[in-house]
Write an enzyme that holds these catalytic residues in place. Structure first.
Site, mmCIF file in Angstrom:
data_model
loop_
_atom_site.group_PDB
_atom_site.id
_atom_site.type_symbol
_atom_site.label_atom_id
_atom_site.label_comp_id
_atom_site.label_asym_id
_atom_site.label_seq_id
_atom_site.Cartn_x
_atom_site.Cartn_y
_atom_site.Cartn_z
ATOM 1 N N MET A 95 -10.054 0.945 -6.901
ATOM 2 C CA MET A 95 -9.095 0.633 -5.832
ATOM 3 C C MET A 95 -8.413 -0.694 -6.110
ATOM 4 O O MET A 95 -9.071 -1.692 -6.408
ATOM 5 C CB MET A 95 -9.839 0.586 -4.487
ATOM 6 C CG MET A 95 -8.996 0.163 -3.306
ATOM 7 S SD MET A 95 -7.749 1.444 -2.897
ATOM 8 C CE MET A 95 -6.500 0.412 -2.118
ATOM 9 N N GLU A 96 -7.075 -0.671 -5.936
ATOM 10 C CA GLU A 96 -6.223 -1.763 -6.398
ATOM 11 C C GLU A 96 -6.112 -2.945 -5.442
ATOM 12 O O GLU A 96 -5.030 -3.499 -5.288
ATOM 13 C CB GLU A 96 -4.826 -1.199 -6.668
ATOM 14 C CG GLU A 96 -4.041 -0.705 -5.430
ATOM 15 C CD GLU A 96 -4.260 0.757 -5.063
ATOM 16 O OE1 GLU A 96 -5.272 1.327 -5.472
ATOM 17 O OE2 GLU A 96 -3.392 1.303 -4.346
ATOM 18 N N ASN A 97 -7.198 -3.377 -4.794
ATOM 19 C CA ASN A 97 -7.098 -4.547 -3.918
ATOM 20 C C ASN A 97 -6.588 -5.731 -4.740
ATOM 21 O O ASN A 97 -7.170 -6.047 -5.769
ATOM 22 C CB ASN A 97 -8.468 -4.890 -3.351
ATOM 23 C CG ASN A 97 -9.168 -3.675 -2.784
ATOM 24 O OD1 ASN A 97 -8.630 -2.993 -1.934
ATOM 25 N ND2 ASN A 97 -10.356 -3.389 -3.295
ATOM 26 N N GLU A 116 -4.850 0.622 -12.091
ATOM 27 C CA GLU A 116 -5.072 -0.292 -10.954
ATOM 28 C C GLU A 116 -4.238 -1.563 -11.104
ATOM 29 O O GLU A 116 -3.656 -2.042 -10.124
ATOM 30 C CB GLU A 116 -6.554 -0.649 -10.813
ATOM 31 C CG GLU A 116 -7.507 0.534 -10.649
ATOM 32 C CD GLU A 116 -7.120 1.505 -9.543
ATOM 33 O OE1 GLU A 116 -6.450 1.104 -8.591
ATOM 34 O OE2 GLU A 116 -7.497 2.693 -9.666
ATOM 35 N N GLY A 138 -12.490 6.429 -8.100
ATOM 36 C CA GLY A 138 -12.573 5.815 -9.424
ATOM 37 C C GLY A 138 -12.495 4.313 -9.299
ATOM 38 O O GLY A 138 -13.365 3.583 -9.774
ATOM 39 N N HIS A 188 -0.706 -1.146 -10.131
ATOM 40 C CA HIS A 188 -0.508 -1.192 -8.680
ATOM 41 C C HIS A 188 -0.242 -2.615 -8.164
ATOM 42 O O HIS A 188 0.279 -2.772 -7.062
ATOM 43 C CB HIS A 188 -1.762 -0.702 -7.959
ATOM 44 C CG HIS A 188 -1.823 0.774 -7.698
ATOM 45 N ND1 HIS A 188 -0.823 1.473 -7.063
ATOM 46 C CD2 HIS A 188 -2.804 1.678 -7.953
ATOM 47 C CE1 HIS A 188 -1.199 2.750 -6.949
ATOM 48 N NE2 HIS A 188 -2.387 2.903 -7.478
HETATM 49 ZN ZN LIG Z 1 -3.793 4.465 -7.622
#
Ligand SMILES: [Zn+2]
Length: 868
Positions: A282-284, A317, A280, A320
């Site tokens: 990604m929390e970069n 996200e 879905g 995070h």
């Molecule tokens: Zn997550």
């Protein structure tokens, strides 16, 4: 990360064999003794090429004398390696080692102290949507990254484990016409001879899995009204689709900053839309990557569900950024907590900033799936030792997301919101920019609340299964409760004992009350405050608790026939719990169908949506070609009143939940109900949409295209396919791809499956068609056949963590198909890390399904034939 269903057909899940109680296996972990403190990465990237070169400069702290150490560098060619200490260059040999490692050996032992390692390498871009990968869209090439869990090692040399958390500095050399992005703002850029060198600011301490890079003809749209520079980043030509993301991000960010009592921790935030992306989002830090359909909505054609998806994923996200990024798990065995917390926090914030979506009741529905898999003998405890060689991402399944989130919510309801938040904030400030473990969070919660939090949590995290809380009886003001492990009839599980904060809602002469009691023994009694006799008890007040429940039969009937005193979440929970009682063998199939039809009369769309989930299970378990007709009549009888209440078409001012339910209601009535009026309306809408998508209510467009396909021929199929090729709006493209699986003409079904395997679609789009084909009772075998016949192609196009999910194609209610799958997936060429676990989950689910069909099929058929 947020994981949207990779294989949409997967209706079933449970986990592999009972957990091994052995300690974590250290094979594959980097040996101790050397710690990096800083890494500078320089990459020469041109998306037009197949490969790239790069170099890294790593500052190391050698903690004890040693003559060999290792770092990660997978599937790349190391072209030079230099090591230097305070006294100058150190002679060193180096060679690739197993498990993605690269080993350095020095002639004489290195003394403890500081060293600098410089490594140059060359590598090919991945083309499978993981690590540093290349993809094309609209004729343009792009580079994106996805490093969680252990894919950074495939992009450049690094110390690829979350416990190595230190600053990085990224420099990219790219063709001057392209945009280059990473986690931090640009510090300096220069252009020379058609190449632009972009040096990004040094990052705060990060683990390797959170680094990110994007290169291509990208467009940006500023997001005003946030505490740091924020942008939406899109592929070429798509920036007009960023408006919804621009609108929803500031209130989400502000709500999170308010909860955490501090500013967003990084210097900038880019939300990046990627056309080919497995998950879905990604929390970069500073560079969140999304699958495009979740970030870029059509301003003229987004649905209620699209908008909720955008908001909920964005909140997850960004949550995070504090929980996961600012404070990072020490090792992957706490990945579940990382995801549980972000899911719980994301939902809390979504509900605060966008209450119109009524997310809490939707979440009650989502937790049902986790409880279903947690009921099976093959489930395992949520907290598990994770080995470096495991399929780490597939290991973080619905238990990590939905069970963990639900358990955290239960603890918050028990401790109170203020004490829970106090504990979370203390945990974050104690460990900011560093690593921590689940135990650190739990002790912070205990300290903040004065309660023994680990004693409760341990029972939910360290043992498998879901408890069943039974109201044994009510006498005057005294209620007797008992607990045992919930089990599906015919299955055998080990027993369990939990410490459960049980929320009781009950009614007496003074009104409706709520009381929480901690159930720790096998049986206990509680005296409830109030006046007069207790009339009824609903044993999961607000659906805050992670447990199944039962009450005496007469009380269940009373709750189901007049649920007016229950909250919306409780009514949704009631529908899900009935399904569990059917599984447990305490409610028979005929009674279940009767109650579902009754509960479909609920005025709230969320309850009707829960009924649709129940109908899906009935269909998947019991309905054959022979019983399709009486089932269609039952579906019409159950759902037509709801359609009359909510209307065939959108009304001005209607709620988001009504708009979200309508397409599913129409699809059920049109497809399984065979409702002629709905089918005719769908044809009209589909024709109008093909002329001008803006002419049709966007929320029903997808259903209209599917129902038109159901009645359609090869000419319509060809028209859909041509439109997919021409489509420039990601959500419209997705609607068309989804509709292709709904054709029912056998020749067109063949064509649709051939198209799915033709290589024209992106790998991330290949599963929608076989999944939808299998939704027709007569085509249930087709998805599995598709997977088996095309396994070679799938192996070529899918990365291993995704390939591990293929056993899910055997889901359903067929022992015969399961046996074929068991044979197929024991052949070594069909096995990747994680295959065994998915196969075990599917095996349990199929066995549950066939047992249920054997036990209740007669009752269900009798009910359907009699119409009552
Ligand atoms: Zn997550």
């Amino acid at each position: 990360m947020s994981i949207q269903s990779l294989v949409r057909r997967a209706g079933c899940a449970a986990l592999l064999l009972l957990p091994s109680l052995a300690a974590a296996d250290d094979a594959g972990r980097l040996p101790a003794g050397v710690r990096p403190t800083f890494e500078a990465i320089t990459l020469d990237l041109d998306p037009a090429q197949a490969g790239y070169t790069g170099s890294v400069r790593v500052e190391l702290e050698v903690e004890k004398p040693l003559s060999t150490f290792s770092f990660h560098a997978e599937e790349m060619e190391v072209t030079s390696l230099k090591l230097a200490g305070a006294a100058g260059a150190v002679a060193a040999q180096h060679a690739p080692a197993a498990l993605g490692q690269h080993t350095v050996t020095t002639g004489a032992p290195l003394a403890a102290g500081r060293y600098v390692l410089e490594v140059a390498f060359k590598n090919d871009y991945s083309t499978q949507g993981l690590s540093l990968y290349k993809m094309t869209a609209g004729g343009e090439a792009y580079l994106f990254t996805q490093f969680e869990a252990d894919e950074a090692r495939g992009a450049f040399p690094c110390w690829d484990a979350p416990e190595f958390k230190f600053p990085y500095q990224m420099t990219l050399r790219v063709p001057a016409a392209l945009l280059a992005l990473s986690n931090t703002p640009i510090e300096k850029e220069t252009t020379e001879g058609g190449t632009r060198t972009v040096a990004f600011a040094k990052t705060p301490p990060l683990p390797s899995y959170l680094l990110a890079v994007a290169v291509g003809p990208l467009e940006t749209v500023d997001v005003p009204g946030t505490s740091i520079p924020t942008r939406v980043v899109t592929p070429k030509g798509a920036s007009a689709l960023a408006a919804d993301a621009v609108r929803v991000t500031p209130p989400i960010l502000a709500a999170l900053e308010k909860y955490f009592g501090r500013k967003y921790p990084y210097a900038k935030l880019d939300l990046i839309a990627v056309p080919e992306y497995w998950y879905g989002a990604m929390e970069n830090p500073g560079a969140i990557v999304y699958r495009d359909i979740f970030l870029l909505l059509d301003p003229k054609g987004s649905t209620s569900r699209d908008r909720l998806g955008l908001v909920a994923i964005t909140a997850h996200e960004i949550a995070h950024m504090w929980f996961g990024d600012l404070v990072t798990m020490k090792w992957w065995d706490d990945l579940w907590l990382n995801e549980s917390f972000a899911s719980w926090m994301g939902n809390k914030v979504t509900n605060e900033a966008f209450p119109e979506f009524k997310l809490p009741s939707t979440e009650v529905e989502n937790v049902q799936g986790a409880m279903r898999s947690d009921a099976r003998p093959s489930t395992r405890s949520i907290r598990q030792p994770v080995k470096p060689t495991d399929n780490i991402i597939a290991g973080a399944d619905e238990l990590a997301y939905q069970k963990g989130q639900s358990v955290l919510g239960m603890v918050e309801a028990w401790l109170g919101e203020a004490a829970f938040r106090k504990g979370v904030l203390a945990y974050l400030s104690a460990h900011e920019w560093k690593n921590a473990t689940a135990a650190d969070l739990f002790s912070a919660l205990s300290k903040a609340s004065g309660q023994d939090v680990p004693a409760v949590l341990d029972t939910f995290l360290s043992q498998p299964g879901v408890p069943l809380v039974a109201v044994e009886g009510v006498a005057g003001r005294t209620v007797t409760l008992s607990q045992k492990r919930f089990v599906n009839a015919g299955a055998e599980v080990l027993s369990g004992r939990w410490r459960i904060p049980v929320g009781l809602r009950y009614k007496d002469a003074a009104g409706v009350h709520r009381q929480t009691t901690l159930l720790s023994g096998e049986r206990s009694t509680a005296t409830l405050p109030g006046r007069g006799a207790v009339e009824w008890v609903y044993p999961n007040s607000g659906e805050d608790g992670y447990y199944r429940w039962s009450v005496p039969t007469a009380m269940l009937q009373a709750l189901a026939t007049s649920p007016d005193h229950l909250s919306l979440s409780e009514r949704v929970g009631l529908v899900g719990n009935l399904s569990a009682l059917l599984d447990a063998g305490t409610l028979d199939g005929g009674a279940y169908l009767g109650l579902l039809r009754l509960l479909a009369r609920d005025p709230e769309p969320e309850v009707v949506a829960a009924v649709l989930t129940g109908l899906r299970r009935v269909k998947d378990t019991f309905i054959t070609v022979e019983t399709q007709e009486p089932f269609a009549a039952y579906v019409r009888e159950a759902l037509t009143p709801a359609l009359r209440r909510f209307g065939m078409e959108k009304k001005a001012g209607e709620t988001e939940s009504v708009s979200a339910l309508r397409p599913d209601l129409l699809l059920w009535l049109g497809a399984d109900g065979g409702d002629a009026q709905v089918r005719a309306a769908a044809l009209t809408w589909a024709r109008a949409w093909m002329k001008d998508p803006a002419a049709v209510d966007p929320t029903v467009a997808g259903t209209a295209l599917r129902l038109a396909a159901l009645q359609g021929d090869r000419a319509l199929f060809d028209e859909y396919v041509q439109r997919i090729d021409r489509s420039t709006v990601p959500t419209q493209r997705a609607l068309l791809v989804d509709a292709l699986g709904y054709f029912r003409d056998p020749k067109v079904v063949d064509a649709a499956l051939a198209y799915a395997a033709s290589g024209t679609l992106r790998p991330t789009e290949m599963f929608a068609i076989p999944g939808d084909v299998g939704s027709a009772v007569e085509n249930q075998e087709r998805p599995y056949q598709f997977m088996e016949q095309n396994y070679g192609l799938l192996k070529e196009r899918l990365p291993e963590p995704v390939l591990a999910f293929m056993p899910r194609f055997a889901a359903g209610c067929s022992e015969e198909r399961l046996q074929r799958a068991q044979k197929f997936f024991t052949q070594p060429e069909h096995v990747v890390p994680g295959t065994d676990r998915q196969l075990a989950k599917v095996t349990e689910a199929v066995k549950d399904c066939t047992r249920l069909r054997t036990r209740e099929g007669g009752q269900v058929n009798t009910f359907l034939r009699a119409g009552r």
